[in-house]
Write a protein that holds these residues in place. Structure first.
Motif, short mmCIF file in Angstrom:
data_model
loop_
_atom_site.label_atom_id
_atom_site.label_comp_id
_atom_site.label_asym_id
_atom_site.label_seq_id
_atom_site.Cartn_x
_atom_site.Cartn_y
_atom_site.Cartn_z
N GLN A 31 0.79 -1.23 0.00
CA GLN A 31 0.00 0.00 0.00
C GLN A 31 0.83 1.28 0.00
OE1 GLN A 31 -3.53 0.07 2.55
NE2 GLN A 31 -3.12 -2.07 3.11
N GLY A 32 2.12 1.18 0.20
CA GLY A 32 2.94 2.37 0.09
C GLY A 32 3.48 2.90 1.41
N ARG A 33 4.27 3.96 1.27
CA ARG A 33 5.01 4.53 2.39
C ARG A 33 4.10 5.10 3.47
NH1 ARG A 33 8.92 8.58 -0.01
NH2 ARG A 33 6.94 9.46 -0.70
N ARG A 34 3.09 5.86 3.07
CA ARG A 34 2.22 6.51 4.05
C ARG A 34 1.45 5.46 4.86
NH1 ARG A 34 -3.02 9.32 3.81
NH2 ARG A 34 -3.02 10.96 5.39
N ALA A 35 1.00 4.43 4.18
CA ALA A 35 0.26 3.36 4.86
C ALA A 35 1.15 2.66 5.88
CB ALA A 35 -0.28 2.36 3.85
N SER A 36 2.44 2.50 5.55
CA SER A 36 3.35 1.81 6.47
C SER A 36 3.56 2.61 7.75
CB SER A 36 4.69 1.55 5.79
OG SER A 36 5.46 2.73 5.65
N VAL A 37 3.47 3.92 7.67
CA VAL A 37 3.59 4.75 8.87
C VAL A 37 2.41 4.51 9.80
CG1 VAL A 37 3.68 7.12 9.75
CG2 VAL A 37 4.96 6.52 7.69
#
Length: 204
Positions: A31-37
């Protein structure tokens, strides 16, 4: 109180890949970088109940009560297997710039919190880990426990975010090929299933 020994030991513990790391990395890739945060935030928040259990002495009950431990353990097994099935069945393709809506961000955080709450070994771990670094004869051992807990959680969040960013850096290499995309999804599904199986056969 917050000694070099505590910081090094905590860093080693946080760096060791577990369910939280697998969830954060899989979220970054899918899902990408922002989702991983958000995933890292949820995993960190999921530590709070275990820390509170340690501070309030509930960990001792978990350690002595086989029934309480088994109930929480198998709830965790079921949830991990559910994540494995959901990850395996998810056929959506990766999107490089896919936005994370407020609703999906909340779902990610809740998933991550549940992932850590339903791991009874975390409570046992903190019961054995944190008290070692409380100064003998301290005037306020509770405050020291809370301070150490806060430092540990901060390190957890920072390390998990780094894991997510590293995963995101490798993510673009598999974006264009739907065939290649299926392998990370299946791999993470297998990882969740494996962690669930390991937890099912673990002892206190």
């Amino acid at each position: 109180m917050v000694t070099t020994e505590f910081l090094i030991t905590s860093l080693i513990v946080v760096l060791i890949p577990g369910t939280g790391v697998v969830f954060t990395v899989s979220t970054a890739l899918l899902q990408g970088r922002r989702a991983s945060v958000f995933a890292a935030l949820g995993c960190t928040a999921g530590i709070v109940p275990h820390l509170l259990a340690t501070v309030l002495g509930l960990a001792a009950l978990m350690h002595t009560s086989a029934v309480a431990f088994q109930v929480l353990k198998y709830a965790g097994v079921v949830y991990l297997l559910h994540l494995a099935y959901a990850t395996w069945k998810d056929k959506s393709t990766f999107a490089v710039d896919r936005a994370v809506s407020e609703a999906s961000a909340q779902r990610l955080i809740i998933k991550a919190i549940l992932l850590n709450i339903l791991n009874p070994k975390l409570t046992i771990f903190f019961l054995a880990f944190l008290p070692q670094f409380v100064e003998h004869g301290a005037s306020s051992p509770l405050m020291q426990l809370l301070t150490l807990s806060g430092v540990f959680m901060s390190m957890t969040f920072a390390v998990f975010v780094v894991y997510g960013l590293l995963a995101h850096a490798f993510r673009r290499a598999v974006i264009e090929s739907p065939r290649v995309q299926s392998w990370p999804r299946r791999g993470f599904a297998a990882a969740f299933a494996g962690l669930g199986t390991q937890l099912a056969f673990s002892e206190r």
